[in-house]
Design an enzyme around this catalytic site. Sequence first.
Site, PDB file in Angstrom:
ATOM      1  N   THR A   1      -3.857   0.363   5.916  1.00  0.00           N
ATOM      2  CA  THR A   1      -4.500  -0.400   4.659  1.00  0.00           C
ATOM      3  C   THR A   1      -3.828  -1.638   4.383  1.00  0.00           C
ATOM      4  OG1 THR A   1      -5.272   1.775   3.702  1.00  0.00           O
ATOM      5  CG2 THR A   1      -5.265  -0.173   2.096  1.00  0.00           C
TER       6      THR A   1
ATOM      7  N   ARG B   1       4.643  10.323  -5.901  1.00  0.00           N
ATOM      8  CA  ARG B   1       6.197  10.779  -5.953  1.00  0.00           C
ATOM      9  C   ARG B   1       7.006  10.117  -6.938  1.00  0.00           C
ATOM     10  NH1 ARG B   1       4.878  10.277  -0.446  1.00  0.00           N
ATOM     11  NH2 ARG B   1       5.783   8.262  -0.331  1.00  0.00           N
TER      12      ARG B   1
ATOM     13  N   GLN C   1      -8.172  14.779   2.145  1.00  0.00           N
ATOM     14  CA  GLN C   1      -6.897  14.458   2.809  1.00  0.00           C
ATOM     15  C   GLN C   1      -5.649  15.168   1.772  1.00  0.00           C
ATOM     16  OE1 GLN C   1      -6.426  10.321   2.802  1.00  0.00           O
ATOM     17  NE2 GLN C   1      -4.591  10.460   4.011  1.00  0.00           N
TER      18      GLN C   1
ATOM     19  N   HIS D   1       0.761  -1.077  -0.142  1.00  0.00           N
ATOM     20  CA  HIS D   1       0.091   0.062   0.096  1.00  0.00           C
ATOM     21  C   HIS D   1       0.860   1.244   0.069  1.00  0.00           C
ATOM     22  CE1 HIS D   1      -3.023   2.756   0.952  1.00  0.00           C
ATOM     23  NE2 HIS D   1      -2.640   3.121   2.178  1.00  0.00           N
TER      24      HIS D   1
ATOM     25  N   TYR E   1      -3.078  17.373   4.343  1.00  0.00           N
ATOM     26  CA  TYR E   1      -1.982  16.555   5.095  1.00  0.00           C
ATOM     27  C   TYR E   1      -0.765  17.096   5.311  1.00  0.00           C
ATOM     28  CZ  TYR E   1       0.655  14.528   1.297  1.00  0.00           C
ATOM     29  OH  TYR E   1       1.729  14.236   0.442  1.00  0.00           O
TER      30      TYR E   1
END
Length: 426
Positions: free
Chosen positions: A358, A151, A249, A142, A253
């Site tokens: 996750t 990225r 998010q 994940h 974040y």
Amino acid sequence: MPITANYPNRKTWIETPSNTDFPIQNIPFGVFLTRDDIITIGTRIGDTAIDLGALHQLGYFEGIPLTDDIFLQDSLNDFISDGKKTWRLVRNRIADIFDTENKALKNNKEHRKIVLFTLDEIEMQLPVNVGDYTDFYSSIEHATNVGTMFRGKENALMPNWLHLPVGYHGRSSSIIPSGIPIHRPQGQKLTNGATEPIFGPSRLVDFELEMAFITTDANQLGEPIPIEEAEDYIFGLVLFNDWSARDIQKWEYVPLGPFLGKNFASSISPWIVTLDALEPFRTNGPKPLKKQLPYLQYEGKKSFDIHLEVAIQPEKEEETVICKSNFKHMYWNMAQQLTHHTVNGCPVNSGDMMGSGTLSGPTKDSYGSMLELSWRGEKPVQLNSGGSRKFIEDNDTVIMRGYCEKDDVRIGFGEVSTKLLPVFKK
């Protein structure tokens, strides 16, 4: 002390479906409202719920040092505080009471009326009062998938990821049991190409396939828990859907991590399956890709072979299973998570909940979120009833299931099922 409740050949006098998640070898713990509107702590065998408060009052736990009201409460926190020895004694006794060879309760019609309930006679509650909730980020698949999306492959994992179990503190007030619907959250978002945010409903509501473990009172302020003792303070596990609003998010974040995009709801399965019940299903986890610091090094099998799946069910339509994964894929195991959590002296209390992060596997059909399954919405997931999903739509129900299976014994968690409703309006 042996775990006699786990004997694979043990049979029960309670009629149970052949492929139940809850054979006599399971004996999970939960809290439910009875047909008489009484909240009690209970367990479950097959499709029969068992009132442990009534069982205790009738004298069936004689010889085990329990307070009179230990099961007459609206949470398991005090029972969990009693520690591993008590949990094991109680599970072993329950297995004995409902063993096919034990006639004491089986032949007492009046007691059975008081103690036993069908599932349609009860309403499951949140099993613990969650004082603190921590969410980890411990699946390498994940973390790699999400890092690659945002990225690139070369920088998928952050420099710290292979050295420690990354985590953050979540919001315990929005943890809810299976069956409670949630509303689509609102918040700030930055639309593609924009430089200023807008406010509105999240367009990218997602599930996260997780499991969570529940702790007992573990340590005093300043006292670390060594890794070889960590599992002694883990009561059991639940299925855990850690809902996410990906667009909210993404905007919020940096630099302090998840906030409104994660704290609007987290759903759990209502029966806590004990670590003792999972003992036969221990397995090896992934091998470390880098040598870990001494306090995180361990011996033996610290992971568990728990089969997991996620289904989406649009309103009034059939469900589609869209993910099949496994708890054993978790790179950082529970013992490492709890040890790292307390290495700085952070105290852990009874009823604290710690999410795995996750649980994605190595194949595309084992990815544990819509973000990965649809790859940011670029590859919509097809549904059996027609249509597709990039993320979760209003009136969809997300269902998570989990079970272990070995030597003809199946130990399961039931399910956590949650419907997403439109934005809340007064």
